[in-house]
Scaffold this active site. Structure first.
Site, short mmCIF file in Angstrom:
data_model
loop_
_atom_site.label_atom_id
_atom_site.label_comp_id
_atom_site.label_asym_id
_atom_site.label_seq_id
_atom_site.Cartn_x
_atom_site.Cartn_y
_atom_site.Cartn_z
N CYS A 119 0.77 -1.34 -0.24
CA CYS A 119 -0.12 -0.14 0.00
C CYS A 119 0.93 1.41 -0.03
CB CYS A 119 -0.82 0.05 1.22
SG CYS A 119 -1.80 1.43 1.60
N CYS A 157 -0.29 4.02 2.11
CA CYS A 157 -0.07 3.74 4.02
C CYS A 157 1.37 4.01 4.02
CB CYS A 157 -0.46 2.51 4.26
SG CYS A 157 -1.77 1.83 3.61
N ASP A 158 2.13 3.43 3.22
CA ASP A 158 3.74 3.51 3.48
C ASP A 158 4.62 4.26 2.63
OD1 ASP A 158 3.09 1.62 5.55
OD2 ASP A 158 3.20 -0.12 3.94
#
Ligand code: NAP
Length: 304
Positions: A130, A133-134
């Site tokens: 993701c 997200c990261d």
């Protein structure tokens, strides 16, 4: 006993719930995450009609607000299994058992693992599924993205605004993603494509340091230094809790009314065998499943 239990509170499940309460069904949604739905991790959604561009998180929050406004009850709990006892379905959860006349399974799907050495060991240490997200951890660093579908190209574009360099590693020499996304990616100066190539191993002690690549045409093996690897090789459905007919990789087989092989158990969204896994198809599935469950419940009530 409830009329209907919907397992999963993503776009398919919440749409089904909105329709079901409007039909007057006593409906309970069971969802294991406070913020559900794979779509909530999407940076931007640009193909859901009515919203030319909206973040996945905001779209999911809109679904939730709408469902709660309609009177949908949502309980946060993990579902372990569904027992079919004929005209009564029992849902076994982390918080006890719930009963209903009918069930809609709308449990979605998770990113598929590549299944290579180093992937599990270095998860969250440079291995991710993701970019939203990261991605922010990779400012000024070099990353690879594995896959050639919409997810891979969408997230390669997100990463290209953060990382210094993005390499898209794809097993063929042609992308699967739609042409609009392809054009955007080809136009980005810091995105390069490594065609006809698969990842064989991810190496690193504490963090990802290298990947081992294999050219599928020449069998040539190379090692490449890299700071992070983002993997998008498809999705796996979350359907182990229910014993109905499934495809060999676990997608629930339904008819056009979204009914599974077991009478009174319906499926909607990404967990169902279908040709497209989009928010717009998930909400459509949810509406159809709710209408079909309503018909089933009326018939079941008249028998009991
Ligand atoms: P996908 O469309 O199934 O694409 C998976 C990609 O990974 C394909 O390019 C495939 O290669 C490659 N692949 C599969 N197994 C592999 C392996 N073992 N090693 C190397 N490469 C492998 O999956 P997705 O991109 O996650 O999309 C899933 C669904 O979500 C699709 O329906 C997609 O349209 C939808 N989606 C929509 C949006 C959007 O609408 N904005 C965004 C993201 C996803 P091949 O091409 O050779 O098969």
């Amino acid at each position: 006993m409830h009329d209907l239990i919907i397992i999963g509170g993503g776009p398919a499940g919440l749409t089904a719930a909105i329709y079901a309460v409007r039909y007057g069904l006593d409906t309970l949604v069971l969802e294991k995450n406070v913020i559900p739905g794979q779509i909530s991790t999407a940076d931007k959604v640009e193909n859901y009609p009515g919203f030319s561009s909206i973040s996945g998180m905001e779209l999911m929050q809109n679904f939730k607000d709408h469902a709660e406004h309609a009177g949908v009850k949502i309980q946060v709990t993990g579902v372990k299994t569904v027992k079919d006892e004929g005209d009564r379905k029992v849902v076994v959860t982390d918080d006890g058992e719930f009963e209903a006349l009918a069930i809609i399974v709308a449990t979605g799907a998770n990113p598929r693992r590549l299944g290579v050495p180093g992937e599990d060991k270095l998860l969250t240490k440079g291995v991710s599924y993701c970019a939203t997200c990261d991605g922010p951890f990779y400012g000024g660093l070099e990353v690879i993205v594995v896959g050639g579908g919409e997810s891979a190209v969408t997230d390669a574009l997100i990463l290209s605004d953060i990382a210094s360099k993005v390499y898209v590693v794809h097993r063929r020499d042609e992308l699967r993603a739609c042409s609009l996304l392809q054009k955007r990616a080809f136009d980005k100066e810091n995105i390069s494509f490594i065609w006809d190539t698969v990842v064989q191993e991810i190496k690193g002690d504490e963090l990802v340091e290298q990947v081992v690549l294999k050219n599928t045409k020449t069998d040539e093996i190379t090692e490449m230094n890299i700071d992070g690897i983002f993997i998008y090789v498809g999705i796996d459905p979350n359907t182990s809790m229910v014993d109905v007919e499934k495809t060999d990789v676990g997608f629930i087989v339904t008819d056009e009314k979204m009914e599974s092989s077991v009478s009174g158990i319906f499926a909607a969204g990404d967990c169902r065998r279908t040709s497209m896994w989009q928010v717009v198809t998930a909400v459509s599935d949810g509406a159809v499943a709710a209408i079909s469950a309503h018909e089933y419940i009326l018939a079941a009530r008249s028998v009991n």
